[in-house]
Design an enzyme around this catalytic site. Structure first.
Site, PDB file in Angstrom:
ATOM      1  N   HIS A   1       0.519  -4.481   6.318  1.00  0.00           N
ATOM      2  CA  HIS A   1      -0.653  -4.787   5.487  1.00  0.00           C
ATOM      3  C   HIS A   1      -1.185  -6.156   5.942  1.00  0.00           C
ATOM      4  O   HIS A   1      -0.398  -7.011   6.366  1.00  0.00           O
ATOM      5  CB  HIS A   1      -0.163  -4.848   4.035  1.00  0.00           C
ATOM      6  CG  HIS A   1      -1.239  -4.990   3.006  1.00  0.00           C
ATOM      7  ND1 HIS A   1      -1.834  -6.181   2.712  1.00  0.00           N
ATOM      8  CD2 HIS A   1      -1.809  -4.071   2.187  1.00  0.00           C
ATOM      9  CE1 HIS A   1      -2.732  -6.008   1.744  1.00  0.00           C
ATOM     10  NE2 HIS A   1      -2.729  -4.728   1.413  1.00  0.00           N
TER      11      HIS A   1
ATOM     12  N   CYS B   1      -6.374  -2.048   4.097  1.00  0.00           N
ATOM     13  CA  CYS B   1      -5.945  -3.395   4.529  1.00  0.00           C
ATOM     14  C   CYS B   1      -4.968  -3.319   5.686  1.00  0.00           C
ATOM     15  O   CYS B   1      -4.025  -4.130   5.780  1.00  0.00           O
ATOM     16  CB  CYS B   1      -5.319  -4.190   3.377  1.00  0.00           C
ATOM     17  SG  CYS B   1      -6.396  -4.405   1.988  1.00  0.00           S
TER      18      CYS B   1
ATOM     19  N   GLN C   1       5.343  -2.238  -1.795  1.00  0.00           N
ATOM     20  CA  GLN C   1       5.362  -0.795  -2.041  1.00  0.00           C
ATOM     21  C   GLN C   1       6.765  -0.252  -2.280  1.00  0.00           C
ATOM     22  O   GLN C   1       6.924   0.943  -2.512  1.00  0.00           O
ATOM     23  CB  GLN C   1       4.727  -0.045  -0.859  1.00  0.00           C
ATOM     24  CG  GLN C   1       3.268  -0.379  -0.606  1.00  0.00           C
ATOM     25  CD  GLN C   1       2.346   0.072  -1.743  1.00  0.00           C
ATOM     26  OE1 GLN C   1       2.703   0.880  -2.592  1.00  0.00           O
ATOM     27  NE2 GLN C   1       1.141  -0.475  -1.758  1.00  0.00           N
TER      28      GLN C   1
ATOM     29  N   ASP D   1       8.249  -7.564   2.917  1.00  0.00           N
ATOM     30  CA  ASP D   1       7.101  -7.284   2.060  1.00  0.00           C
ATOM     31  C   ASP D   1       7.503  -6.107   1.171  1.00  0.00           C
ATOM     32  O   ASP D   1       7.564  -4.967   1.616  1.00  0.00           O
ATOM     33  CB  ASP D   1       5.893  -6.936   2.945  1.00  0.00           C
ATOM     34  CG  ASP D   1       4.705  -6.428   2.143  1.00  0.00           C
ATOM     35  OD1 ASP D   1       4.852  -6.195   0.933  1.00  0.00           O
ATOM     36  OD2 ASP D   1       3.634  -6.247   2.747  1.00  0.00           O
TER      37      ASP D   1
ATOM     38  N   LYS E   1       1.596  -3.441  -9.251  1.00  0.00           N
ATOM     39  CA  LYS E   1       1.888  -2.123  -8.668  1.00  0.00           C
ATOM     40  C   LYS E   1       3.098  -1.483  -9.345  1.00  0.00           C
ATOM     41  O   LYS E   1       3.513  -0.380  -8.993  1.00  0.00           O
ATOM     42  CB  LYS E   1       2.161  -2.257  -7.171  1.00  0.00           C
ATOM     43  CG  LYS E   1       0.930  -2.701  -6.359  1.00  0.00           C
ATOM     44  CD  LYS E   1       1.287  -2.766  -4.900  1.00  0.00           C
ATOM     45  CE  LYS E   1       0.288  -3.554  -4.089  1.00  0.00           C
ATOM     46  NZ  LYS E   1      -1.001  -2.908  -3.918  1.00  0.00           N
TER      47      LYS E   1
HETATM   48  C1  LIG Z   1       2.429  -3.198   1.793  1.00  0.00           C
HETATM   49  C2  LIG Z   1       1.589  -4.169   1.012  1.00  0.00           C
HETATM   50  N1  LIG Z   1       1.748  -5.483   1.208  1.00  0.00           N
HETATM   51  C3  LIG Z   1       1.049  -6.391   0.537  1.00  0.00           C
HETATM   52  C4  LIG Z   1       0.111  -6.032  -0.406  1.00  0.00           C
HETATM   53  C5  LIG Z   1      -0.657  -7.109  -1.116  1.00  0.00           C
HETATM   54  O1  LIG Z   1      -0.368  -7.112  -2.485  1.00  0.00           O
HETATM   55  P1  LIG Z   1      -1.217  -8.002  -3.478  1.00  0.00           P
HETATM   56  O2  LIG Z   1      -2.664  -7.647  -3.237  1.00  0.00           O
HETATM   57  O3  LIG Z   1      -0.752  -7.586  -4.836  1.00  0.00           O
HETATM   58  O4  LIG Z   1      -0.939  -9.423  -3.165  1.00  0.00           O
HETATM   59  C6  LIG Z   1      -0.109  -4.676  -0.656  1.00  0.00           C
HETATM   60  C7  LIG Z   1      -1.142  -4.242  -1.617  1.00  0.00           C
HETATM   61  O5  LIG Z   1      -1.825  -3.280  -1.442  1.00  0.00           O
HETATM   62  C8  LIG Z   1       0.649  -3.720   0.074  1.00  0.00           C
HETATM   63  O6  LIG Z   1       0.483  -2.417  -0.114  1.00  0.00           O
END
Ligand SMILES: Cc1ncc(COP(=O)(O)O)c(C=O)c1O
Length: 408
Positions: free
Chosen positions: A121, A362, A201, A198, A224
């Protein structure tokens, strides 16, 4: 677990959208909130609202207890060794940026390597691009296998004695792949590198044990996993957090302040400058209670069942490309319908009351790797049912028929 019972706790699910009962399949973007979380936040504002770690009055004490109590819940949820290893942040993005700005900039130098994958991401990619630019370190990528998975062989080939930091998603938000974090941590540590995970998910969907994974940092978002937006957490091993400098300075995070110099509080508070997201933490604590009452293993099993059910149905429709592996994935299905732009797919599905995501998610480098500009994505959670999947599949068949008619 009984998903039909669980649904009763989610007021938002009981509505019609465009004349149809809502089917919410955009959980990877954000989850819905149970009444228990909504009421915990309401109750906090109605009865306990006050600033934390300041006043000695009763409301101040209650707010501090609620905020620090939530930290304890987070620590126990991911099995951190101590609640001092949990830093509250706005979410995964802020947590990863904190590591990139504080740890990476202090401990990395020219010639060092930062290793990630092309499936990350943007929140787990751009902070490392920036850290590489700031330190002179090189950004390196573990190549993906044909089905989008990460093989340990490729991990071993990419990580070298120059690698100082590896950062990878536990679960991909596009492919739904579940990465072998424990093994990657072992390989990284064998080369003297640290592992950042990270967990955006994974934390909502799997039982997570940061000590068993042996990662050095682990980032996730509350929104989430049934919690409110604006709150998340960074787990960090005590030995690293203690050595790191804060990235935000001001109230709350200080110990002694002089005209020309200051000292910081102990961990984790030195990283929490300013008035924190108190109600958000309270909401996250209530979300954790809700998830734990059901059980993370039960939630994961439910999602596995739903994904398998959806796959069987999808495979019966011609002209659909599904990305990522068939097996070993979480409740995310990313797909395209031949000759139809995913935004059009999502728009027609929405007209049928079915909410899915369309776009690059993203993950622009991953879209390039998949050779597409965008995809559609249906992502599930504990309140989704087989009926939701049936409604999604029927709406997809309708979409296909509609466009084959329009496109001739
Ligand atoms: C794999 C992953 N990393 C990071 C993020 C970023 O999360 P946040 O927007 O809550 O900071 C997301 C959100 O869609 C994600 O799916």
């Amino acid at each position: 677990m009984n998903e039909h019972e669980i649904r009763k706790s989610f007021p938002i699910l009981h509505q019609e959208v465009n004349g149809h009962p809502l089917v919410y399949l955009d959980n990877a973007a954000t989850s819905q909130k149970p009444i228990q979380v909504i009421e915990a936040i309401e109750n906090y504002y109605k009865k306990n609202n006050s600033n934390v770690h300041r006043g000695v009055h009763t409301l101040g004490n209650r707010a501090t207890e609620a905020y620090e109590g939530a930290r304890e819940k987070v620590a126990s949820f991911i099995n951190a060794g101590s609640s001092h290893e949990i830093v509250f942040t706005r979410g995964t993005t802020t947590a990863l940026n904190l590591v990139a700005q504080s740890y990476a900039r202090a401990f990395l130098k020219e010639g060092d390597e930062i290793v990630i994958t092309p499936a990350e991401h943007h929140s787990n990619l751009i902070p490392w691009q920036q850290a590489a630019k700031a330190t002179g370190a090189t950004l390196k990528y573990i190549p993906l296998q044909e089905d989008g998975t990460v093989s340990l062989e490729n991990v071993r080939k990419t990580i070298t004695h120059r690698t100082k930091l590896v950062s990878i998603a536990y679960v991909s938000n596009v492919l739904g792949t579940i990465n072998p974090i424990k093994e990657i941590a072992h390989i990284a540590h064998g080369h003297g590198a640290i592992l950042v995970v990270d967990g955006a998910q994974s934390t909502p969907h799997l039982k997570v044990d940061v000590q068993e994974l042996d990662c050095d940092f682990y980032a996730f978002s509350g929104h989430k996993m049934l919690g409110p937006t604006g709150i998340g957490a960074l787990y960090g091993k005590r030995k690293w957090l203690e050595k790191m400098e804060p990235v935000e300075f001001g109230g709350e995070m200080i110990d002694f302040v002089d005209l020309y110099d200051s000292t910081w509080k102990e961990i984790p508070w030195k990283f929490e400058g300013g008035t924190p997201i108190i109600a958000g933490a309270v909401g996250l604590g209530a979300a954790i209670d809700f998830l734990q009452e059901i059980g993370m293993n039960e939630i994961a099993a439910h999602e596995r069942k739903l994904v398998q059910y959806a796959f069987e149905k999808l495979e019966g429709i011609d002209g659909i490309t599904i990305y990522g592996p068939r097996k070993g994935r979480s409740g995310v299905i990313t797909f395209n319908l031949d000759h139809v732009h995913p935004h059009d797919v999502a728009t027609v599905l929405d007209a049928e009351g079915v909410a899915v995501r369309a776009g690059h998610h993203c993950c622009q480098p991953l879209m390039k790797w998949l050779n597409v500009t965008a995809t559609a994505r249906a992502s599930m959670y504990l309140y989704n049912t087989e009926e939701d999947i049936d409604r999604f599949i029927n709406a997809l068949i309708k979409t296909k028929e509609y466009f084959s008619h329009v496109l001739g």
